[in-house]
Design a protein around this motif. Structure first.
Motif, PDB file in Angstrom:
ATOM      1  N   ARG A 201       0.818  -1.213   0.000  1.00  0.00           N
ATOM      2  CA  ARG A 201       0.000   0.000   0.000  1.00  0.00           C
ATOM      3  C   ARG A 201       0.858   1.272   0.000  1.00  0.00           C
ATOM      4  NH1 ARG A 201      -2.251  -4.228   2.272  1.00  0.00           N
ATOM      5  NH2 ARG A 201      -4.507  -4.522   2.151  1.00  0.00           N
ATOM      6  N   HIS A 202       2.160   1.113  -0.208  1.00  0.00           N
ATOM      7  CA  HIS A 202       3.114   2.227  -0.239  1.00  0.00           C
ATOM      8  C   HIS A 202       3.091   3.028   1.064  1.00  0.00           C
ATOM      9  CE1 HIS A 202       3.825   1.370  -4.436  1.00  0.00           C
ATOM     10  NE2 HIS A 202       2.511   1.359  -4.625  1.00  0.00           N
ATOM     11  N   ILE A 203       3.071   2.309   2.186  1.00  0.00           N
ATOM     12  CA  ILE A 203       3.088   2.932   3.501  1.00  0.00           C
ATOM     13  C   ILE A 203       4.408   2.594   4.167  1.00  0.00           C
ATOM     14  CG2 ILE A 203       1.980   3.024   5.773  1.00  0.00           C
ATOM     15  CD1 ILE A 203      -0.637   2.206   4.380  1.00  0.00           C
ATOM     16  N   HIS A 204       5.126   3.607   4.613  1.00  0.00           N
ATOM     17  CA  HIS A 204       6.424   3.413   5.271  1.00  0.00           C
ATOM     18  C   HIS A 204       6.229   2.789   6.647  1.00  0.00           C
ATOM     19  CE1 HIS A 204      10.572   4.017   6.302  1.00  0.00           C
ATOM     20  NE2 HIS A 204      10.213   4.638   7.414  1.00  0.00           N
ATOM     21  N   SER A 205       7.143   1.905   7.012  1.00  0.00           N
ATOM     22  CA  SER A 205       7.086   1.273   8.333  1.00  0.00           C
ATOM     23  C   SER A 205       8.496   1.058   8.852  1.00  0.00           C
ATOM     24  CB  SER A 205       6.346  -0.060   8.258  1.00  0.00           C
ATOM     25  OG  SER A 205       7.034  -0.949   7.401  1.00  0.00           O
ATOM     26  N   LEU A 206       8.587   0.833  10.145  1.00  0.00           N
ATOM     27  CA  LEU A 206       9.859   0.591  10.800  1.00  0.00           C
ATOM     28  C   LEU A 206       9.740  -0.711  11.587  1.00  0.00           C
ATOM     29  CD1 LEU A 206      12.695   1.751  11.426  1.00  0.00           C
ATOM     30  CD2 LEU A 206      11.672   2.771  13.460  1.00  0.00           C
ATOM     31  N   LEU A 207      10.501  -1.714  11.179  1.00  0.00           N
ATOM     32  CA  LEU A 207      10.513  -2.996  11.863  1.00  0.00           C
ATOM     33  C   LEU A 207      11.698  -2.989  12.825  1.00  0.00           C
ATOM     34  CD1 LEU A 207       9.845  -6.379  10.158  1.00  0.00           C
ATOM     35  CD2 LEU A 207      11.402  -6.204  12.059  1.00  0.00           C
TER      36      LEU A 207
ATOM     37  N   ALA B 161      13.609 -12.300  23.147  1.00  0.00           N
ATOM     38  CA  ALA B 161      13.656 -11.417  21.981  1.00  0.00           C
ATOM     39  C   ALA B 161      12.240 -11.050  21.562  1.00  0.00           C
ATOM     40  CB  ALA B 161      14.385 -12.104  20.839  1.00  0.00           C
ATOM     41  N   HIS B 162      12.130  -9.917  20.880  1.00  0.00           N
ATOM     42  CA  HIS B 162      10.825  -9.469  20.411  1.00  0.00           C
ATOM     43  C   HIS B 162      11.010  -8.627  19.151  1.00  0.00           C
ATOM     44  CE1 HIS B 162       6.649  -8.392  20.505  1.00  0.00           C
ATOM     45  NE2 HIS B 162       6.892  -7.116  20.712  1.00  0.00           N
ATOM     46  N   ALA B 163      10.034  -8.672  18.288  1.00  0.00           N
ATOM     47  CA  ALA B 163      10.013  -7.829  17.089  1.00  0.00           C
ATOM     48  C   ALA B 163       8.718  -7.046  17.093  1.00  0.00           C
ATOM     49  CB  ALA B 163      10.100  -8.693  15.839  1.00  0.00           C
ATOM     50  N   TRP B 164       8.783  -5.800  16.648  1.00  0.00           N
ATOM     51  CA  TRP B 164       7.584  -4.990  16.568  1.00  0.00           C
ATOM     52  C   TRP B 164       7.668  -4.103  15.340  1.00  0.00           C
ATOM     53  CZ3 TRP B 164      11.409  -4.546  20.159  1.00  0.00           C
ATOM     54  CH2 TRP B 164      12.094  -3.339  20.247  1.00  0.00           C
ATOM     55  N   LEU B 165       6.507  -3.655  14.901  1.00  0.00           N
ATOM     56  CA  LEU B 165       6.425  -2.868  13.676  1.00  0.00           C
ATOM     57  C   LEU B 165       5.515  -1.675  13.908  1.00  0.00           C
ATOM     58  CD1 LEU B 165       7.052  -3.274  10.401  1.00  0.00           C
ATOM     59  CD2 LEU B 165       4.581  -3.437  10.431  1.00  0.00           C
ATOM     60  N   LYS B 166       5.974  -0.528  13.476  1.00  0.00           N
ATOM     61  CA  LYS B 166       5.120   0.644  13.564  1.00  0.00           C
ATOM     62  C   LYS B 166       5.285   1.502  12.324  1.00  0.00           C
ATOM     63  CE  LYS B 166       7.901   3.711  16.381  1.00  0.00           C
ATOM     64  NZ  LYS B 166       7.891   4.488  17.578  1.00  0.00           N
ATOM     65  N   THR B 167       4.262   2.260  12.076  1.00  0.00           N
ATOM     66  CA  THR B 167       4.284   3.230  11.000  1.00  0.00           C
ATOM     67  C   THR B 167       3.916   4.559  11.634  1.00  0.00           C
ATOM     68  OG1 THR B 167       3.342   3.868   8.879  1.00  0.00           O
ATOM     69  CG2 THR B 167       1.950   2.519  10.288  1.00  0.00           C
ATOM     70  N   GLY B 168       4.840   5.484  11.585  1.00  0.00           N
ATOM     71  CA  GLY B 168       4.658   6.729  12.336  1.00  0.00           C
ATOM     72  C   GLY B 168       4.608   6.395  13.810  1.00  0.00           C
ATOM     73  N   GLU B 169       3.559   6.805  14.473  1.00  0.00           N
ATOM     74  CA  GLU B 169       3.384   6.498  15.890  1.00  0.00           C
ATOM     75  C   GLU B 169       2.420   5.337  16.121  1.00  0.00           C
ATOM     76  OE1 GLU B 169       5.127   7.867  18.442  1.00  0.00           O
ATOM     77  OE2 GLU B 169       6.237   8.808  16.795  1.00  0.00           O
ATOM     78  N   PHE B 170       1.881   4.792  15.057  1.00  0.00           N
ATOM     79  CA  PHE B 170       0.896   3.714  15.163  1.00  0.00           C
ATOM     80  C   PHE B 170       1.598   2.367  15.154  1.00  0.00           C
ATOM     81  CE2 PHE B 170      -2.301   0.754  13.664  1.00  0.00           C
ATOM     82  CZ  PHE B 170      -3.411   1.131  14.404  1.00  0.00           C
TER      83      PHE B 170
END
Length: 137
Positions: A93-99, A113-122
């Motif tokens: 969907r062309h939305i930037h995210s940070l993994l 260990a843990h992994a999380w993903l957010k886009t902006g503050e969401f």
């Protein structure tokens, strides 16, 4: 039977997003099983592209769909699989995210260990806990 009834009662748009999430969750698990993690990181790294500003409702739908797949996944490391699958859904969907990947000690002094993903503050996959961030991409 109850979960099948819940699925049938979903609106068509939510069914489609759920099926997309389910496909990507299983694809992410297969990717992690087959390839060494350093290759997975290369595949998941974002390329420079024009990103769109996401609507919060769209992000909530993706988050809900990803979390609905939990009852169909039988493996322990759900956070990394859900983060990768969510990332692919956002990239479509062309939305930037940070993994992000992180570690913390539990109450028994064991490393987890843990992994999380957010886009902006969401947060699509929530950080939760007091994890020390080691790597993000």
């Amino acid at each position: 039977m109850k979960t099948l009834k819940k699925y049938i009662d979903l609106p068509i748009r939510e069914k489609l997003i759920f099926l997309e999430a389910l496909f990507f969750v299983y694809a992410a698990k297969i990717l992690l099983l087959i390839l060494p993690f350093k290759f997975c990181v290369r595949i998941l790294s974002t390329k420079k592209q024009n990103y769109e500003n996401p609507e919060i409702e769209q992000l909530k739908q993706i988050k809900k769909a990803i979390h609905r797949t939990r009852w169909l996944s039988f493996w322990k490391n759900q956070c990394i699989v859900m983060s990768i699958a969510s990332r692919w859904m956002l990239q479509r969907r062309h939305i930037h995210s940070l993994l992000s990947l992180g570690v913390a000690f539990d109450e028994n002094k064991k490393l987890k260990a843990h992994a999380w993903l957010k886009t902006g503050e969401f947060g699509i996959v929530e950080k939760g806990g007091n994890f020390h961030e080691l790597y993000n991409f």
